[in-house]
Design an enzyme around this catalytic site. Structure first.
Site, mmCIF file in Angstrom:
data_model
loop_
_atom_site.group_PDB
_atom_site.id
_atom_site.type_symbol
_atom_site.label_atom_id
_atom_site.label_comp_id
_atom_site.label_asym_id
_atom_site.label_seq_id
_atom_site.Cartn_x
_atom_site.Cartn_y
_atom_site.Cartn_z
ATOM 1 N N ASN A 118 25.948 -22.393 -8.079
ATOM 2 C CA ASN A 118 26.734 -23.610 -8.253
ATOM 3 C C ASN A 118 26.371 -24.650 -7.197
ATOM 4 O O ASN A 118 26.241 -25.839 -7.491
ATOM 5 C CB ASN A 118 28.222 -23.269 -8.143
ATOM 6 C CG ASN A 118 28.969 -23.538 -9.431
ATOM 7 O OD1 ASN A 118 28.506 -24.273 -10.293
ATOM 8 N ND2 ASN A 118 30.127 -22.938 -9.574
ATOM 9 N N HIS A 175 0.829 -1.207 0.000
ATOM 10 C CA HIS A 175 0.000 0.000 0.000
ATOM 11 C C HIS A 175 0.870 1.266 0.000
ATOM 12 O O HIS A 175 0.595 2.221 -0.731
ATOM 13 C CB HIS A 175 -0.909 -0.012 1.228
ATOM 14 C CG HIS A 175 -1.882 1.137 1.269
ATOM 15 N ND1 HIS A 175 -2.994 1.201 0.452
ATOM 16 C CD2 HIS A 175 -1.890 2.275 2.009
ATOM 17 C CE1 HIS A 175 -3.652 2.327 0.693
ATOM 18 N NE2 HIS A 175 -3.003 2.998 1.643
ATOM 19 N N GLU A 218 -2.555 -5.615 -4.192
ATOM 20 C CA GLU A 218 -3.308 -5.265 -2.978
ATOM 21 C C GLU A 218 -4.648 -5.986 -2.929
ATOM 22 O O GLU A 218 -5.072 -6.466 -1.870
ATOM 23 C CB GLU A 218 -3.555 -3.752 -2.946
ATOM 24 C CG GLU A 218 -2.597 -2.981 -2.078
ATOM 25 C CD GLU A 218 -3.084 -1.549 -1.893
ATOM 26 O OE1 GLU A 218 -3.125 -1.097 -0.745
ATOM 27 O OE2 GLU A 218 -3.431 -0.898 -2.892
#
Length: 687
Positions: A422, A46, A68
């Site tokens: 990796n 918000h 939202e």
């Protein structure tokens, strides 16, 4: 009202909120029923929406608004979180990060996010994506003529390879339409290319090519020493290859393609499955933006004035250099005052010492930043990576509060990204392989940071299959890095260090995620350029540990000054456990190594005079020898010296290119009487 004056504040705040959203989403995924986390996510989203709307970035505000709506249903118990909802929200965060990056680069933060918005709206309507729809989408993806997207680290690997004199090629291969085994032909192309260089990235992915989930063509980025025409001819010599295009890239064309990739990622962040780990690994700006991570965040509500300011790092460098010179003069003044024996002068110098001590603490703290500013983006990256590789990975982070100099923090992000990728891709086995080996189906990757003396160690340890030294030597012989005779003389530890040789790889299958070839040598060169080092420890069947040693790069440290003959040395006080005296009769020889008893155990005794070839001192002729016990992690070693001069604060000066690299020496300092003393690196004596 002119909004430009608030732009930098908006960028910093947005990056903070996006990092918070990523961390909270990871927490919610682990505890989907915890509505308190949803409240935190909703408030951040918000606030971000309000900031974006105020600054006029409508696309950013619109996407956040749709997020939202979904979060509002969740926090009011009208919607339960599911995997596809998490995936959609994470893709939304990736798109938001791309927009903020565009704004940071001077753009307007615009992007086509219609696909993500449609997915969010479908979730609000209660529509669940069907398996058929997902299958259709995945089948359509390889057919599209998509470019080969590069993430931030892959781009940096290619860029550094160009700087080091390698050739970077963009290769496009078309297999004949009547080919019955196109995956086999593709493998032959990759196998041929691997003999002369390294494939950094391919499209479609290697997994899709192996499963024949591609049309009749594929593209890749390739690093080699051969010319484009030569590579083109080599591939065309293979049977059932219809067409090959190999284009040599320079810095400018690579940069242009990298910019096109960023733009394309912002416009279409959703379609390719593997785009998730790629895009979230890229925002290095998140690390740069959190410059004040260790300080209280400025209030976001009300009219309270900000209590933090942002300072250019170059100004801090100048401040540190000036203070270093001041400290050298202060030590000189203290020495002169002790010789003159003037009470007023002595009191003035003592007061100046106290003031400069306080100033020194402030200057050093200004430059120190917790490694958490780098670590905090890794949980999300590992989560996405594990999901794309169909593995279960538990990332355990310890020591995130460990502080490092700002300049080092800014540089270590990419090497750590590659080492982590990796570990996840090559280190930890697949679920079936782990169960067959009697392990838990969930692999563990430990990311640790800790201080040791004047250094910070960052370790990336996995509990995977470990590294096979014989396989490394065979690959080195095959690639012409070693001869058969040279390989026979290599120990297992020496063989494992070959992983850092330029162009080296043990991968039987080339992976888009990572490889133990190009990349690891780039990682080592980056760490070395920072004055650090990287070492590998591995046990077959148990796992691998990459240990990165980094200097704090503080210009000023407390040290113990010692004498060896006519030479003076400084040992960082933070490495010293204690000092003492041992008699010759107390020194024992065990397997050819000198050992001394220390607190009910035996520790190695190292002769500094022999290591540094000091001509006028030999402790073996003395009845008693002074020792300094130093520590690295849990390991201890005793250093033999002639005399203790005393403790002092010293300014570290880099030896630069005047002297070759000397093992055990990390720099030099100018003493109060103008003499130069070498600074000992205790970590070099402890393996």
């Amino acid at each position: 009202m002119d909004m430009n004056q608030y732009l930098s504040m908006f960028i910093d705040e947005s990056n903070d909120h996006l990092q918070s959203l990523n961390e909270s989403m990871m927490g919610l995924e682990a505890n989907p029923e915890d509505l308190s986390i949803v409240q935190v996510i909703f408030r951040s989203a918000h606030t971000l929406k309000g900031m974006a709307a105020t600054m006029g970035f409508e696309d950013l505000a619109s996407l956040t608004h749709q997020m939202e709506n979904v979060l509002d249903l969740v926090r009011n118990n009208k919607l339960r979180m599911q995997d596809f909802i998490f995936d959609t929200l994470f893709k939304s965060l990736d798109a938001l990060e791309s927009m903020v990056e565009d704004i940071t680069g001077g753009g307007e933060g615009k992007a086509d996010v219609s696909a993500i918005v449609a997915s969010l709206q479908a979730i609000v309507r209660g529509e669940i994506p069907t398996a058929a729809g997902a299958a259709a989408a995945s089948a359509a993806a390889p057919a599209a003529e998509a470019p080969v997207f590069l993430d931030e680290f892959q781009y940096s690997v290619l860029e550094q390879s160009l700087q080091e004199g390698h050739k970077v090629l963009y290769v496009d291969v078309a297999i004949r339409k009547d080919c019955q085994l196109k995956a086999v032909r593709a493998y032959m192309v990759f196998d041929l290319l691997e003999r002369s260089g390294e494939v950094v990235k391919s499209f479609p992915s290697v997994q899709d090519i192996e499963q024949e989930k591609f049309d009749h063509s594929f593209s890749l980025y390739y690093i080699t020493q051969k010319e484009a025409s030569e590579i083109q001819a080599m591939i065309l010599n293979l049977s059932e290859i219809d067409k090959v295009t190999a284009v040599a890239l320079d810095q400018e064309s690579l940069r242009q393609m990298g910019q096109d990739t960023v733009a394309a990622t912002a416009e279409a962040p959703a379609p390719v499955k593997e785009a998730a780990p790629v895009s979230n690994a890229s925002p290095a700006s998140a690390a740069h933006a959190k410059e004040d991570a260790g300080k209280p965040a400025p209030a976001r509500t009300g009219g309270a004035p900000s209590r933090t300011i942002r300072v250019d790092i170059e100004r801090l460098d100048v401040l540190m250099n000036l203070f270093s010179e001041l400290l050298i003069d202060r030590v000189r003044l203290e020495q002169l005052a002790s010789e003159v024996q003037n009470t007023d002068l002595t009191e003035t110098v003592e007061h100046m010492g106290r003031v400069s001590g306080d100033l020194q603490n402030i200057v050093m703290k200004l430059r120190m930043v917790p490694v958490d500013t780098v670590f905090n983006r890794f949980p999300r990256m590992v989560r996405d990576l594990a999901k794309s590789l169909d593995k279960k990975i538990d990332l355990v982070v310890t020591g995130a509060e460990t502080e490092l100099d700002r300049t080092v923090i800014d540089e270590i992000g990419d090497p750590l990204v590659h080492l982590l990728r990796n570990a996840v891709d090559h280190g930890v086995e697949g679920i079936q392989d782990r169960l067959a080996a009697g392990k838990s189906d969930t692999g563990t990757v430990n990311l640790r940071a800790f201080h040791s003396g004047n250094h910070v160690f960052i370790e990336i340890e996995d509990d995977g299959a470990g590294i096979n030294p014989q396989k490394i030597l065979q690959s080195a012989i095959k690639k012409g890095i070693l001869s058969q005779e040279q390989a026979s003389s290599y120990s297992d530890d020496e063989a494992i260090q070959l992983l850092f040789a330029p162009g080296f790889s043990t991968a039987e299958v080339i992976s888009d995620v990572s490889g133990r070839g190009v990349g690891l040598d780039v990682v080592k060169s980056k760490i070395t350029s920072l004055g650090g080092n990287v070492v590998v420890y591995s046990t077959q069947g148990k796992g691998t540990n990459f240990s990165v040693q980094l200097p704090l790069t503080l210009s000023i440290i407390a040290a113990m000054l010692v004498r060896l003959g006519t030479e003076k040395y400084a040992i960082p006080l933070s490495s010293i456990v204690e000092t003492g005296i041992v008699k010759q009769t107390q020194i024992r020889s065990i397997h050819g190594n000198k050992m001394v008893e220390f607190r009910n155990s035996h520790i190695p005794l190292v002769s500094l005079s022999k290591i540094f070839s000091v001509p006028d001192y030999d402790e073996s002729t003395e009845e008693e020898t002074e020792i300094v016990v130093v520590r690295k992690g849990e390991r201890l070693v005793a250093l033999a010296v002639q005399d203790f001069i005393g403790q002092n604060e010293i300014v570290i000066k880099n030896l630069g290119k005047y002297l070759p690299e000397v093992q055990g020496i990390s720099g030099a300092t100018i003493l109060g009487d103008g003499q130069v003393a070498l600074i000992i690196d205790p970590n070099a004596f402890i393996k």
